[in-house]
Design a protein around this motif. Structure first.
Motif, PDB file in Angstrom:
ATOM      1  N   LYS A 196       0.840  -1.211   0.000  1.00 17.52           N
ATOM      2  CA  LYS A 196       0.000   0.000   0.000  1.00 17.52           C
ATOM      3  C   LYS A 196       0.873   1.258   0.000  1.00 17.52           C
ATOM      4  O   LYS A 196       0.426   2.339  -0.379  1.00 17.52           O
ATOM      5  N   TYR A 197       2.110   1.083   0.489  1.00 22.44           N
ATOM      6  CA  TYR A 197       3.054   2.198   0.548  1.00 22.44           C
ATOM      7  C   TYR A 197       4.446   1.652   0.269  1.00 22.44           C
ATOM      8  O   TYR A 197       4.753   0.517   0.639  1.00 22.44           O
ATOM      9  N   ILE A 198       5.275   2.489  -0.350  1.00 23.65           N
ATOM     10  CA  ILE A 198       6.667   2.094  -0.580  1.00 23.65           C
ATOM     11  C   ILE A 198       7.578   3.181  -0.002  1.00 23.65           C
ATOM     12  O   ILE A 198       7.408   4.365  -0.298  1.00 23.65           O
ATOM     13  N   LEU A 199       8.504   2.760   0.853  1.00 22.33           N
ATOM     14  CA  LEU A 199       9.471   3.694   1.431  1.00 22.33           C
ATOM     15  C   LEU A 199      10.854   3.322   0.910  1.00 22.33           C
ATOM     16  O   LEU A 199      11.313   2.200   1.133  1.00 22.33           O
ATOM     17  N   ILE A 200      11.485   4.248   0.228  1.00 22.44           N
ATOM     18  CA  ILE A 200      12.802   3.990  -0.366  1.00 22.44           C
ATOM     19  C   ILE A 200      13.870   4.680   0.487  1.00 22.44           C
ATOM     20  O   ILE A 200      13.734   5.857   0.822  1.00 22.44           O
ATOM     21  N   THR A 201      14.932   3.937   0.813  1.00 20.77           N
ATOM     22  CA  THR A 201      15.995   4.560   1.630  1.00 20.77           C
ATOM     23  C   THR A 201      16.853   5.503   0.800  1.00 20.77           C
ATOM     24  O   THR A 201      17.259   6.551   1.283  1.00 20.77           O
ATOM     25  N   HIS A 202      17.157   5.104  -0.438  1.00 19.65           N
ATOM     26  CA  HIS A 202      17.961   5.967  -1.311  1.00 19.65           C
ATOM     27  C   HIS A 202      17.869   5.465  -2.740  1.00 19.65           C
ATOM     28  O   HIS A 202      17.523   4.306  -2.989  1.00 19.65           O
ATOM     29  N   ILE A 259       3.411   3.611 -11.362  1.00 20.29           N
ATOM     30  CA  ILE A 259       2.734   2.745 -10.396  1.00 20.29           C
ATOM     31  C   ILE A 259       1.836   3.600  -9.515  1.00 20.29           C
ATOM     32  O   ILE A 259       2.179   4.734  -9.169  1.00 20.29           O
ATOM     33  N   ASP A 260       0.692   3.048  -9.159  1.00 20.07           N
ATOM     34  CA  ASP A 260      -0.301   3.806  -8.417  1.00 20.07           C
ATOM     35  C   ASP A 260      -0.210   3.502  -6.918  1.00 20.07           C
ATOM     36  O   ASP A 260      -1.199   3.139  -6.291  1.00 20.07           O
ATOM     37  N   VAL A 261       0.974   3.597  -6.364  1.00 17.45           N
ATOM     38  CA  VAL A 261       1.195   3.371  -4.928  1.00 17.45           C
ATOM     39  C   VAL A 261       2.029   4.557  -4.436  1.00 17.45           C
ATOM     40  O   VAL A 261       2.987   4.932  -5.110  1.00 17.45           O
ATOM     41  N   PRO A 262       1.668   5.141  -3.294  1.00 19.49           N
ATOM     42  CA  PRO A 262       2.485   6.263  -2.804  1.00 19.49           C
ATOM     43  C   PRO A 262       3.918   5.818  -2.499  1.00 19.49           C
ATOM     44  O   PRO A 262       4.125   4.805  -1.818  1.00 19.49           O
ATOM     45  N   ILE A 263       4.870   6.573  -3.014  1.00 15.30           N
ATOM     46  CA  ILE A 263       6.282   6.257  -2.789  1.00 15.30           C
ATOM     47  C   ILE A 263       6.932   7.410  -2.027  1.00 15.30           C
ATOM     48  O   ILE A 263       6.810   8.567  -2.419  1.00 15.30           O
ATOM     49  N   TYR A 264       7.607   7.070  -0.935  1.00 13.29           N
ATOM     50  CA  TYR A 264       8.350   8.049  -0.137  1.00 13.29           C
ATOM     51  C   TYR A 264       9.839   7.807  -0.350  1.00 13.29           C
ATOM     52  O   TYR A 264      10.289   6.660  -0.361  1.00 13.29           O
TER      53      TYR A 264
END
Ligand SMILES: [Zn+2]
Ligand SMILES: [Zn+2]
Length: 230
Positions: A46-52, A69-74
């Motif tokens: 549901k969410y993607i968190l990218i470190t770098h 892609i239709d998923v929130p990415i941080y």
């Protein structure tokens, strides 16, 4: 929290069956931490968190093609052609409190680790790193689990310095990571293995067991597909 390790390979050629995928950790089938392989989308995060934005943590950075892609990415910085949410402040998604913590790793890209708090449990996930500044370490008390990288087994890892700016970049060693994180946790899950690990995997495992004993902490050796509950 239910933790599923999707990938444990660093930026090296694949050489072992249970370490063939690049970085990815799935929390409660909901939050994907790093996306080193496009196929991780099959888990429907549901969410993607990218470190770098190194390609072994964000596959789309390899060919610089925006990912549709239709998923929130941080992530710690923007990526051209994508709607990435960039924030340095804590935020809440679906009842999970997420705190981005800056890490020292690269000169070219920014990097964050993530502190994730949910129902009284706290886990901390770092991508690649050398160090976390003291001012941020304050937030890391009483972690139920630290998930961190294992690129280098030797103390000191591989740290370089840019001659002009004096900035350091690279990876520290596992003994340094243990020394840092054992102040805040008694359980460390290692992922993102470097080539040292594959040269002799039995020997590598015994080196890690030895480090665990010396430091009086639990070390879990991650592999692709490992499930863990905290
Ligand atoms: Zn990496
Ligand atoms: Zn990196």
């Amino acid at each position: 929290m239910e933790i599923k390790v999707l990938g444990t390979r660093g930026e090296i050629k694949p050489s072992a069956p249970y370490h063939s995928h690049k970085s990815g950790i799935l929390i409660d089938n909901k939050i994907l931490l790093d996306c080193g392989e496009e196929e991780f989308v099959k888990y429907n995060p549901k969410y993607i968190l990218i470190t770098h934005l190194h390609p072994d943590h964000a596959f789309f950075a390899r060919n610089m093609q925006p990912w549709d892609i239709d998923v929130p990415i941080y992530a710690p910085q923007e990526f051209e052609g994508m709607d990435i949410k960039v924030t340095d402040s804590p935020f809440t998604i679906d009842g999970y409190k997420i705190t981005p913590i800056p890490t020292i790793h690269s000169i070219k890209v920014k990097s964050n680790a993530y502190l994730i708090e949910h129902q009284g449990k706290k886990i901390f996930y770092t991508g690649d790193m050398i160090w976390i500044e003291k001012e941020y370490q304050k937030q890391l008390s009483q972690l139920d689990l630290v998930i961190t990288e294992a690129s280098f087994i030797d103390k000191g890892g591989m740290v370089r310095r840019n001659k002009e700016t004096e900035q350091i970049y690279g990876h520290t060693g596992i003994p340094d990571l243990i020394k840092l994180f054992k102040q805040f946790t008694d359980k460390i899950l290692l992922v993102h293995f470097g080539s040292w690990f594959y040269r002799d995997m039995k020997e590598a495992q015994s080196q890690l067991r030895e480090l665990a004993k010396e430091n009086n902490i639990e070390i879990v050796i991650g592999y692709d597909g490992l499930d863990l509950t905290v």
